[in-house]
Design a protein around this motif. Structure first.
Motif, PDB file in Angstrom:
ATOM      1  N   UNK A 136       7.918  11.832   5.770  1.00 38.04           N
ATOM      2  CA  UNK A 136       8.559  11.106   6.865  1.00 38.04           C
ATOM      3  C   UNK A 136       7.857   9.776   7.115  1.00 38.04           C
ATOM      4  N   UNK A 137       6.513   9.781   7.070  1.00 45.03           N
ATOM      5  CA  UNK A 137       5.748   8.560   7.295  1.00 45.03           C
ATOM      6  C   UNK A 137       6.049   7.524   6.216  1.00 45.03           C
ATOM      7  N   UNK A 142       8.539   2.397   4.586  1.00 45.01           N
ATOM      8  CA  UNK A 142       9.300   1.691   3.545  1.00 45.01           C
ATOM      9  C   UNK A 142      10.747   1.444   3.954  1.00 45.01           C
ATOM     10  N   UNK A 143      11.061   1.677   5.225  1.00 43.02           N
ATOM     11  CA  UNK A 143      12.426   1.486   5.729  1.00 43.02           C
ATOM     12  C   UNK A 143      13.442   2.322   4.940  1.00 43.02           C
ATOM     13  N   UNK A 144      13.017   3.511   4.545  1.00 50.66           N
ATOM     14  CA  UNK A 144      13.921   4.451   3.897  1.00 50.66           C
ATOM     15  C   UNK A 144      14.165   4.221   2.426  1.00 50.66           C
ATOM     16  N   UNK A 148       7.457   9.787  -1.073  1.00 50.70           N
ATOM     17  CA  UNK A 148       6.080  10.217  -1.332  1.00 50.70           C
ATOM     18  C   UNK A 148       5.844  10.405  -2.833  1.00 50.70           C
ATOM     19  N   UNK A 149       4.731   9.866  -3.309  1.00 49.23           N
ATOM     20  CA  UNK A 149       4.378  10.016  -4.715  1.00 49.23           C
ATOM     21  C   UNK A 149       3.842  11.426  -4.982  1.00 49.23           C
ATOM     22  N   UNK A 150       4.073  11.912  -6.208  1.00 53.93           N
ATOM     23  CA  UNK A 150       3.564  13.210  -6.636  1.00 53.93           C
ATOM     24  C   UNK A 150       2.341  12.979  -7.520  1.00 53.93           C
ATOM     25  N   UNK A 151       1.167  13.290  -7.015  1.00 50.80           N
ATOM     26  CA  UNK A 151      -0.056  13.082  -7.789  1.00 50.80           C
ATOM     27  C   UNK A 151      -0.644  14.368  -8.337  1.00 50.80           C
TER      28      UNK A 151
END
Length: 341
Positions: A136-137, A142-144, A148-151
Motif C-alpha cells: 500500500x505504501x 508511486x501514485x498507483x 512492491x519489489x520481490x527480493x
C-alpha cells in the motif's frame, strides 16, 4: 473381389495432422489445455507415486549437503554435479535427478507438481499484513503506477509460476512444448522454463531446490532484518547519489561552467539561473526515463531470480546501477482472483 480402399487423406487433412511447424500454429493434439484446470500434471505425477509430499520427504534426506539457496542460484550447479554430490554422500538420488532409465522424473515436471500444490493452498490464504502495508505504501508513493519489489528468490519463483499456472498443459510435456503453450496464452515464460541457451535462464532443478529450501534454516538470511535494512539503506544511498550526480550535477555544471568561462556576470545571473534550472529539469526527465521500472525488466535487471541470484559484488553493482528497482517493480502483484483473466 477386393474391398474398397479408403481414399488418401487430402492435403488439408494431412497439413492439419502435422500443423506444428506453422508460424502461428496452436494445434497440439497431444497436449490438451482447457485454459482453466492445470492440476492434471500433478495428478499424473501422483499416479507414479511422486507428489509434493514425496518431493519434500526426499528433500530431507539430502538437505544437509546442499549449498545455500543464494549459492545454488549464483553457481547454478549442473544436473550432473548435484547427482555426484549426493551420490558421493551415499544418499539415494531424488527422482528429479535421475535419468529416465532409472525411473526419473524431469525437473520441470517435479517443479510444476510442487508449485501447483502450493498454488492451490495459496488460494485459501491471504497476503500477510506486513506485505499489505508495504504494498500500500509503495502504491501511494508511486501514485498507483508501481508495486512492491520481490527480493526473495522463492517468492520471485512462485510469482512467475502463479501467473502462468492456468496455461500449464494438462499432460506432461517437453520443456519446448511447455514454453510454447505458455507463450500461446500470451504469458511471459518464467526464467526457469526458458531455453538453456537464454542468458536469463536458470535451471528448473535449481528453482525446485530453492523452493524446497524456503522456510528452512538455509533461507533465514533472506528474512533477516539486518540484511534487509542494510541493503535497503545501500539502495537508498545509491539512489540519492545518482540524483545528486545525474540531476543536481547537471544543473550545477551549467551554473559553474558559465562562471568558469566568464559567461555569467552580475547583469545576467538570473538568466543563467533559469538556464541551469531548465537543464536540471531535462536531467531529471532523463533520470526518470533511465530508472523507471518496466515490465520487461523482470528477471533481468536484478538477476534472473532477484538480487540474491547474483554474487555479492555483482549484486552491489546491480543495485548501484538500478537502485530504484530494488524497491519497486512495474508488474502488479499476482492475485488468485485474477488467475483466469
Amino acid at each position: 473381389m477386393e474391398p474398397p480402399t479408403s481414399p488418401a487423406p487430402t492435403v488439408s487433412i494431412m497439413a492439419s495432422l502435422n500443423d506444428d511447424g506453422s508460424v502461428d500454429s496452436n494445434f497440439d493434439p497431444e497436449t490438451p489445455d482447457d485454459g482453466n484446470s492445470s492440476l492434471s500434471v500433478r495428478a499424473t505425477l501422483e499416479s507414479e507415486n511422486y507428489d509434493a509430499a514425496t518431493i519434500r520427504a526426499e528433500f530431507k534426506t539430502y538437505q544437509s549437503i546442499l549449498p545455500q539457496p543464494d549459492k545454488l542460484l549464483q553457481e547454478q550447479h549442473s544436473f550432473q554435479i548435484l547427482r555426484s554430490k549426493i551420490s558421493q554422500s551415499n544418499i539415494n538420488l531424488p527422482r528429479f535427478l535421475k535419468y529416465k532409465f532409472e525411473g526419473g522424473i524431469k525437473p520441470h515436471h517435479a517443479l510444476c507438481c510442487l508449485l501447483l500444490s502450493e498454488y492451490e493452498a495459496e488460494e485459501q490464504k491471504g497476503t500477510g499484513k506486513e506485505k499489505r502495508v508495504y504494498s500500500w505504501l509503495v502504491r501511494v508513493l508511486s501514485f498507483g503506477s508501481l508495486h512492491r519489489q520481490l527480493n526473495n528468490p522463492a517468492e520471485f519463483i512462485r510469482d512467475q509460476f502463479n501467473r502462468v499456472a492456468c496455461a500449464i498443459p494438462t499432460v506432461v510435456v517437453k520443456p519446448s512444448m511447455l514454453r510454447k503453450k505458455i507463450r500461446n496464452r500470451g504469458f511471459p515464460v518464467p526464467n526457469y522454463f526458458l531455453d538453456p541457451e537464454d542468458d536469463k535462464q536458470f535451471p528448473p532443478h535449481i528453482a525446485l531446490l530453492v523452493i524446497l529450501q524456503d522456510g528452512e534454516k538455509e533461507s533465514r538470511k533472506f528474512y533477516n532484518i539486518l540484511y534487509r535494512v542494510a541493503f535497503s539503506l545501500f539502495a537508498f544511498v545509491a539512489l540519492l547519489l545518482r540524483i545528486v550526480l545525474e540531476v543536481i550535477g547537471g544543473a550545477g555544471a551549467i551554473w559553474g561552467g558559465a562562471e568558469v568561462f566568464t559567461l555569467r556576470t552580475a547583469d545576467n545571473v538570473e538568466l543563467w539561473r533559469w538556464i541551469s534550472i531548465a537543464v536540471g529539469v531535462l536531467c531529471f526527465l532523463r533520470f526518470v526515463t533511465l530508472n523507471a521500472p518496466h515490465q520487461e525488466d523482470e528477471g533481468d535487471i536484478l538477476g534472473p531470480a532477484g538480487s540474491w541470484s547474483l554474487r555479492l559484488p555483482v549484486r552491489l553493482r546491480a543495485v548501484c546501477d538500478h537502485p530504484f528497482h530494488y524497491f519497486f517493480r512495474a508488474v502488479p502483484p499476482f492475485t488468485h482472483s485474477k488467475k483466469n483473466d
